[in-house]
Design an enzyme around this catalytic site. Structure first.
Site, short mmCIF file in Angstrom:
data_model
loop_
_atom_site.label_atom_id
_atom_site.label_comp_id
_atom_site.label_asym_id
_atom_site.label_seq_id
_atom_site.Cartn_x
_atom_site.Cartn_y
_atom_site.Cartn_z
N HIS A 157 10.42 -3.83 2.51
CA HIS A 157 9.41 -3.15 1.69
C HIS A 157 9.37 -1.66 2.03
O HIS A 157 9.15 -1.31 3.19
CB HIS A 157 8.05 -3.80 1.91
N ASP A 161 1.47 -2.35 -0.18
CA ASP A 161 0.78 -2.79 -1.39
C ASP A 161 -0.72 -2.86 -1.13
O ASP A 161 -1.15 -3.40 -0.10
CB ASP A 161 1.29 -4.17 -1.82
N HIS A 236 -1.06 -5.24 -8.55
CA HIS A 236 -1.39 -4.57 -7.28
C HIS A 236 -0.92 -3.12 -7.42
O HIS A 236 -0.33 -2.74 -8.44
CB HIS A 236 -0.70 -5.24 -6.09
N HIS A 238 1.58 -0.39 -5.61
CA HIS A 238 2.60 -0.08 -4.61
C HIS A 238 2.48 1.40 -4.28
O HIS A 238 2.60 2.25 -5.15
CB HIS A 238 4.01 -0.40 -5.17
#
Length: 264
Positions: A157, A161, A236, A238
């Site tokens: 990642h 998030d 969500h 990011h």
């Protein structure tokens, strides 16, 4: 027989020129006394009734004294009036000077107050512009930085998030300029901002974009709404922090926010 009569009565002495008898002397005395008495009487009369026995000289003196007194009184009045006028003018001048001094002092005080307010406003604005905020108010990090998963092409990642339902307000975390606003592939609708400190921040998976390229933004300003566009499993936000606008220049976004005073 014839008799010879001897003249009877008083015999007068023969007069000598320049000599008078006692009676004449008495008369002269009486006349002299009368003259003296008359002169004295006139003097007393003059004292008792000066208006009826004044001479031309006396009248001239009296009139002259009256004119002199009048002139002196007039001069005194003019002098007094001049002194009063001078005192009034001086008082007015002093009052004007005092009013000018007070006006100047009030102007200086007002200017100092304005300057102080302006400095305070500038300082507050400077602090505000240098302040950082969380991109989502009252949220939390649902996926950490560099978490491993096959969901990401890099295998890890590249951001964090923030939990958010679709339509939640997304804010610029600090002051900067929008350098990208539109579709970002796997990021869906995304915004990239060049921050004033030279770093970059990215906001992905937006349902709506509210800014355009070249626009200046400030801390806490709404720039879009969260969503589920691009490569996602649910709505969500990011959020990434980068050293450049390019993919792969990411840095720890959580540490980035905390270094700027954001407690997340």
């Amino acid at each position: 027989m014839a008799f010879t009569r001897t003249a009877t009565g008083k015999h007068r002495r023969p007069r000598k020129p320049g000599l008078r008898t006692g009676a004449n002397i008495a008369g002269i005395t009486t006349v002299a006394s009368g003259v003296v008495a008359g002169i004295a009487g006139q003097a007393f009369a003059a004292d008792e009734s000066p208006s009826s026995h004044e001479t031309g000289l006396t009248q001239t003196i009296v009139i002259g004294d009256g004119i002199a007194d009048h002139i002196e009184a007039q001069a005194q009045s003019q002098e007094t009036a001049a002194e009063q006028a001078a005192a009034k003018a001086k008082a007015e001048a002093v009052a004007r000077q005092e009013a000018a001094r007070k006006a100047e002092a009030a102007a200086k005080k007002a200017k100092a107050e304005r300057d102080a307010k302006l400095r305070a406003a500038r300082e507050a604005e400077r602090k505000r512009l240098n302040t950082f905020v969380a991109p989502i108010s009252g949220s939390y990090v649902s996926t950490a930085y560099q978490a491993s998963s096959g969901l990401w092409s890099s295998g890890t990642h590249t951001g964090i998030d923030f939990h958010a339902s679709t339509g939640t307000s997304v804010h610029a975390v600090g002051s900067g300029e929008v350098v990208e606003a539109g579709w970002g592939g796997a990021y869906g609708n995304n915004i990239v901002i060049k921050m004033n400190d030279g770093t970059y921040t990215q906001y992905g998976h937006l349902s709506s974009i509210g800014v355009s390229v070249g626009q200046k933004v400030t801390p806490g300003q709404q720039i879009g709404l969260s969503g589920a566009t691009g490569n996602v499993t649910g709505p969500h936000l990011h959020f990434e922090a980068r050293t450049s606008a390019e993919y792969g220049s990411d840095i720890d976004p959580l540490a980035y926010l905390r270094s700027h005073g954001v407690n997340v």
